[in-house]
Scaffold this active site. Structure first.
Site, PDB file in Angstrom:
ATOM      1  N   LYS A  93       0.576  -1.208  -0.100  1.00  0.00           N
ATOM      2  CA  LYS A  93       0.090  -0.146  -0.108  1.00  0.00           C
ATOM      3  C   LYS A  93       0.876   0.999   0.055  1.00  0.00           C
ATOM      4  O   LYS A  93       1.850   1.280   0.717  1.00  0.00           O
ATOM      5  CB  LYS A  93      -0.712  -0.050   1.301  1.00  0.00           C
ATOM      6  CG  LYS A  93      -1.829   1.231   1.339  1.00  0.00           C
ATOM      7  CD  LYS A  93      -2.632   0.999   2.671  1.00  0.00           C
ATOM      8  CE  LYS A  93      -3.484   2.289   2.816  1.00  0.00           C
ATOM      9  NZ  LYS A  93      -4.369   2.214   4.023  1.00  0.00           N
ATOM     10  N   SER A 171      -8.930   3.182   3.333  1.00  0.00           N
ATOM     11  CA  SER A 171      -7.929   3.539   2.590  1.00  0.00           C
ATOM     12  C   SER A 171      -6.774   2.749   1.649  1.00  0.00           C
ATOM     13  O   SER A 171      -6.389   2.982   1.038  1.00  0.00           O
ATOM     14  CB  SER A 171      -7.123   4.653   3.113  1.00  0.00           C
ATOM     15  OG  SER A 171      -6.231   4.013   4.410  1.00  0.00           O
ATOM     16  N   SER A 195      -9.180   0.780   7.704  1.00  0.00           N
ATOM     17  CA  SER A 195      -8.676   1.257   6.196  1.00  0.00           C
ATOM     18  C   SER A 195      -8.344  -0.202   5.985  1.00  0.00           C
ATOM     19  O   SER A 195      -8.048  -0.336   4.584  1.00  0.00           O
ATOM     20  CB  SER A 195      -7.650   2.036   6.347  1.00  0.00           C
ATOM     21  OG  SER A 195      -8.130   3.422   6.436  1.00  0.00           O
TER      22      SER A 195
END
Length: 499
Positions: A93, A171, A195
């Site tokens: 990520k 996210s 997230s």
């Protein structure tokens, strides 16, 4: 054995080599086993993943920084570590999870335009490499990881492979879309307010937020955004989730705290008898927000019935601490301060002063407000959270072993609904706050919580359910999650847009 699993000699039941559309759906544990037995090489696994990324990402926009040549070199190197996931492709990520020499944008146009690159691996990235994973790229995130949808102005929206008009959540939305579509079996995520769990729920994946301190934020951070940040991965199977945690858990030198060590490897909890657990369930949105969407309520009720058939003692639970006003009243002050800090820390790293004008409108408004938050206000906010956490944790001491809740109060959002310029900044803040209401409380308590893909609505969209255990009790979650996975398997589920 399902039709997408290899036999012991690495072939399909009719004796032919595994085709790529079958290989794509093997979990990381199975892919690593093929390498271990010499059926496939790391290079073959990585080349297949690269081909899938190249084929799918034009539609999904999940991978913003391909690292294909580095991945090929790592896969073909004799120095590739002989860890439990040797040769298995994965993605990082683009928030935290730094990899030395590679771009990091964190969804910011300012970092993208300056081509900012990490100078070192994060501790977690080092542990991924030591486990044998081969990093193939970095995934899309909302700017500074502050949204429940992944639509940064810097890179554009990531699309949900279950419905290309929907968000994969945020996210860790890029990571979730990549794993759900079959690009890779595992991708890194982090969870500041939901997230990992929210994207897992939106994309039909397993998403665990471990106990606070279970994995390290080193070497740069001891905490990130105060006490709320937890790191792990998104996977398609419970056994992968457990085995990756075995490979990455533990304190690094200088960490301010760590989680209590497990009694045995987490992988050994998968398939172990959980016993008859006290499971409380709640469908109301924390903060007095009323009931969740009917689909999310149905997902919880479906799971509660399933747990009852498995012998658990299941009952509605009020969990009144989740509606404490102080829990949500503190959020604007603390998160505004976080955005002001983000702007300042990136200014230091870039060597030039960034201003709120360098951010998207919502983050700019928060950073502007955060500049006026005093140290005393910040510390008072954290203290409020700590006091509330003690009250909330009493539920696990006195009433339940596990709490069952919606992962999100709504099904996967249509793209554009919470896009950076879709609403006025404070309206976006309210929308994000609604989106994290079911998950954020457990970032504050630091308890382990996992989202599981046990339900789909009438439109075929995944609707995640969330299981929360007491502090340090990932073992309980792995036993229960694997029991549910066996009782209601999801391994054969495929999004319409996938490998």
């Amino acid at each position: 054995m399902t039709d997408h699993q290899a036999t012991d000699d690495g072939r399909t039941p009719d004796g032919t080599p595994i085709p790529d559309d079958e290989l794509a759906w093997l979990d990381a544990t199975a892919q690593a086993d093929l390498v271990r037995r010499g059926v496939l090489s790391p290079t073959e696994l990585v080349e297949a993943a690269i081909a899938r990324i190249e084929r799918l990402d034009g539609k999904l926009n999940a991978v913003i920084t391909p690292l294909f040549e580095k991945a090929r070199a790592a896969a073909g190197s004799a120095a590739l570590p002989d860890g439990p996931f040797r040769g298995v492709p994965m993605l990082l990520k683009d928030t935290l999870g730094h990899s030395a020499g590679d771009p990091v944008h964190s969804g910011m146009r300012a970092l993208r335009d300056r081509d900012w690159r990490a100078t070192e691996d994060s501790t977690l990235t080092t542990r991924f490499r030591s486990a044998g994973f081969v990093i193939c790229g970095r995934t899309n995130v909302p700017e500074l990881a502050t949204s429940v949808t992944t639509e940064p102005l810097a890179h554009g929206p990531t699309r949900n492979p279950w419905d290309l008009t929907r968000s994969p959540g945020g996210s860790s939305g890029g990571s979730a879309a990549a794993v759900a579509s079959g690009m890779v079996p595992v991708a890194h995520g982090n969870d500041m307010a939901g997230s990992i769990r929210i994207p897992a729920g939106a994309c039909g994946l397993v998403g665990l937020k471990p106990t606070r301190g279970r994995t390290s934020l080193g070497p740069r951070f001891g905490e990130f955004w105060g006490p709320v940040t937890h790191e792990h991965v998104l996977t398609r199977s419970v056994r992968d989730c457990a085995a990756v945690l075995d490979a990455t858990a533990g304190a690094a030198p200088g960490d301010p705290y760590t989680a209590p060590p497990p009694l045995r490897p987490f992988r050994e909890e998968v398939g172990a008898d959980p016993g008859a657990l006290r499971v409380g369930f709640r469908t109301a949105t924390p903060g007095g927000g009323g009931p969740a969407h009917a689909d999310c309520v149905a997902a919880v009720e479906h799971t509660a019935r399933l747990l009852g058939t498995l012998g658990h003692r299941v009952a509605p639970t009020a969990a009144p601490a989740l509606d404490a006003p102080a829990l949500f009243e503190t959020l604007p002050t603390v998160f505004a301060a976080v955005l002001a800090w983000e702007l300042e820390q990136w200014s230091r790293r870039l060597g030039e002063q960034l201003t709120p004008g360098d951010l998207e409108p919502m983050n700019a408004a928060l950073a502007e407000a955060g500049g006026a938050v005093t140290a005393a206000q910040w510390l008072s906010g954290v203290q409020t959270w700590q006091e509330w956490s003690r009250e909330a944790a009493a539920l696990w001491e006195n009433e339940v072993d596990v709490l069952l809740m919606p992962t999100s109060a709504r099904p996967p959002l249509p793209l554009g609904e919470l896009a950076p310029t879709a609403r006025e900044p404070m309206e976006l803040v309210a929308g994000v706050a609604e989106g994290i209401a079911c998950t954020m409380p457990f970032n504050l308590t630091g308890q382990p919580a996992v989202s599981l893909p046990l339900y789909r609505n009438a439109e075929g969209l995944p609707i995640g359910v969330q299981l929360i255990a007491a502090h340090g009790r990932e073992d309980v979650l792995f036993r229960l999650a694997s029991q549910l996975e066996e009782a209601a398997p999801w391994a054969g589920d495929r999004p319409p847009f996938s490998a």
